[in-house]
Design an enzyme around this catalytic site. Structure first.
Site, PDB file in Angstrom:
ATOM      1  N   CYS A 231       0.837  -1.201   0.000  1.00  0.00           N
ATOM      2  CA  CYS A 231       0.000   0.000   0.000  1.00  0.00           C
ATOM      3  C   CYS A 231       0.876   1.258   0.000  1.00  0.00           C
ATOM      4  CB  CYS A 231      -0.959  -0.053   1.181  1.00  0.00           C
ATOM      5  SG  CYS A 231      -2.372   1.030   0.985  1.00  0.00           S
TER       6      CYS A 231
ATOM      7  N   HIS B 152      -3.367  -5.815   1.068  1.00  0.00           N
ATOM      8  CA  HIS B 152      -2.675  -5.977   2.361  1.00  0.00           C
ATOM      9  C   HIS B 152      -2.574  -7.450   2.777  1.00  0.00           C
ATOM     10  CE1 HIS B 152      -2.557  -1.721   3.742  1.00  0.00           C
ATOM     11  NE2 HIS B 152      -3.561  -1.593   2.900  1.00  0.00           N
TER      12      HIS B 152
ATOM     13  N   GLU C 124      -0.792  -8.642   5.055  1.00  0.00           N
ATOM     14  CA  GLU C 124      -0.647  -8.727   6.519  1.00  0.00           C
ATOM     15  C   GLU C 124      -2.006  -8.665   7.223  1.00  0.00           C
ATOM     16  OE1 GLU C 124      -0.231  -6.052   4.801  1.00  0.00           O
ATOM     17  OE2 GLU C 124      -0.988  -4.315   5.917  1.00  0.00           O
TER      18      GLU C 124
END
Lengths: 84, 227
Positions: free
Chosen positions: B86, B194, B196
């Site tokens: 990002c 994302h 994560e």
């Protein structure tokens, strides 16, 4: 002292979604003559006389930080400011 | 394997990234503040999402000149894995480590939702644990994720198999549905989604975990087995 006015805009080849939205709004206000809107940034720099090569310094600043050459163009105007 | 999670003023996915690597992956991780210069003690570098320097001027524009970016560039040159997610991707573009630039989303809206991606290239240090063309679910959360590059660059990315992830249903207007790309050397990956945030079923998807597992796998093959 120099006052430098820098204008940063998206390149012609890059679609400007904000400009397109604003154009739509202007059309809804019945300004149908508006053919295109491009939104950009305006920066004012005040630079000391001691700068060695003003144009080169501005170009470097524009290409390295103030604009992103991948998607943006820039132009600038220089005014000499006389101390009062 | 020891990861650095770089923290800029305005980063806000640093804790998620740390959690993913430390708790879910089980690797070592450490936060590194943006004014540190050396990253020599780390094996992998993670640039998390957020709004570094308030997105002033352009996303990632100010962060590219942080002291820590010298260390990131050095790590990239040394062949260490560097992942930018990002805002981290935007910073890597501004720093010249990855080609292209981000425009505002086509809709002008900030989009935050689960997105289906296709693993276009699974023969990289970031994607080897995925299947070829595997469809995975990873969330996106961005206002400026509309990837742009000129036609010449796109052709090069395609020919060199450097597009790693593509959106199944392009949410933001990105050129060629691009969600993630790699550098020519194959050790720097930038992606808008994302991973994560997708590391356990509790979060709605665990598909992101394989990305981190791929990095560790590749590192072990090169370091542990040979030593």
């Amino acid at each position: 002292m120099y006052k430098v006015k820098v204008f940063v805009t998206l390149k012609e080849s890059v679609l400007d979604p904000q400009g397109t939205a604003v154009k739509g709004s202007l059309h809804r206000m019945e300004y149908n003559e508006v053919q295109d809107v491009r939104i950009g940034k305006y920066l004012e720099l005040t630079i000391e006389d001691s700068v060695k090569d003003l144009d080169q310094a501005i170009r470097e600043m524009c290409e390295k930080l103030l604009s992103n050459p991948v998607i943006e163009d820039y132009r600038y105007e220089v005014e000499e400011v006389v101390a009062q | 394997m020891r990861f650095a999670v770089i923290v800029f003023p305005g980063s806000n996915c640093d804790i998620d990234m740390f959690h993913a690597v430390k708790d879910e992956l089980g690797a070592e991780a450490e936060y590194v503040w943006h004014d540190e210069e050396s990253l020599d003690r780390f094996d992998g570098i993670l640039l998390p999402g957020g709004f570094s320097y308030g997105d002033y001027l352009r996303t990632g524009a100010i962060a590219q000149f942080s002291h820590v970016m010298d260390g990131v560039k050095k790590a990239a040159e040394a062949g260490k894995p560097v992942l930018g997610v990002c805002n981290g991707f935007q910073i890597l573009q501004e720093a010249g480590l990855l080609p292209g630039a981000m425009r505002r989303n086509e809709s002008l809206k900030f989009i935050c939702k689960q997105e289906a991606l296709k693993v276009v290239n699974n023969e990289t240090m970031f994607s080897s644990s995925y299947g070829k063309d595997e469809e995975i679910i990873i969330p996106i959360a961005h206002g400026a994720g509309n990837y742009y590059c000129d036609e010449e660059t796109l052709k090069q990315l395609e020919e060199e198999n450097r597009i790693i992830f593509r959106y199944k249903n392009n949410p933001n207007g990105s050129v060629s549905d691009i969600a993630g790309i790699m550098n020519a050397k194959g050790n720097v990956l930038g992606m808008m989604p994302h991973p994560e945030r997708a590391v356990s079923e509790l979060l709605g998807s665990a598909d992101g975990l394989k990305l981190f597992q791929s990095i560790v796998k590749s590192w072990r093959e090169n370091h542990v087995l040979s030593s």
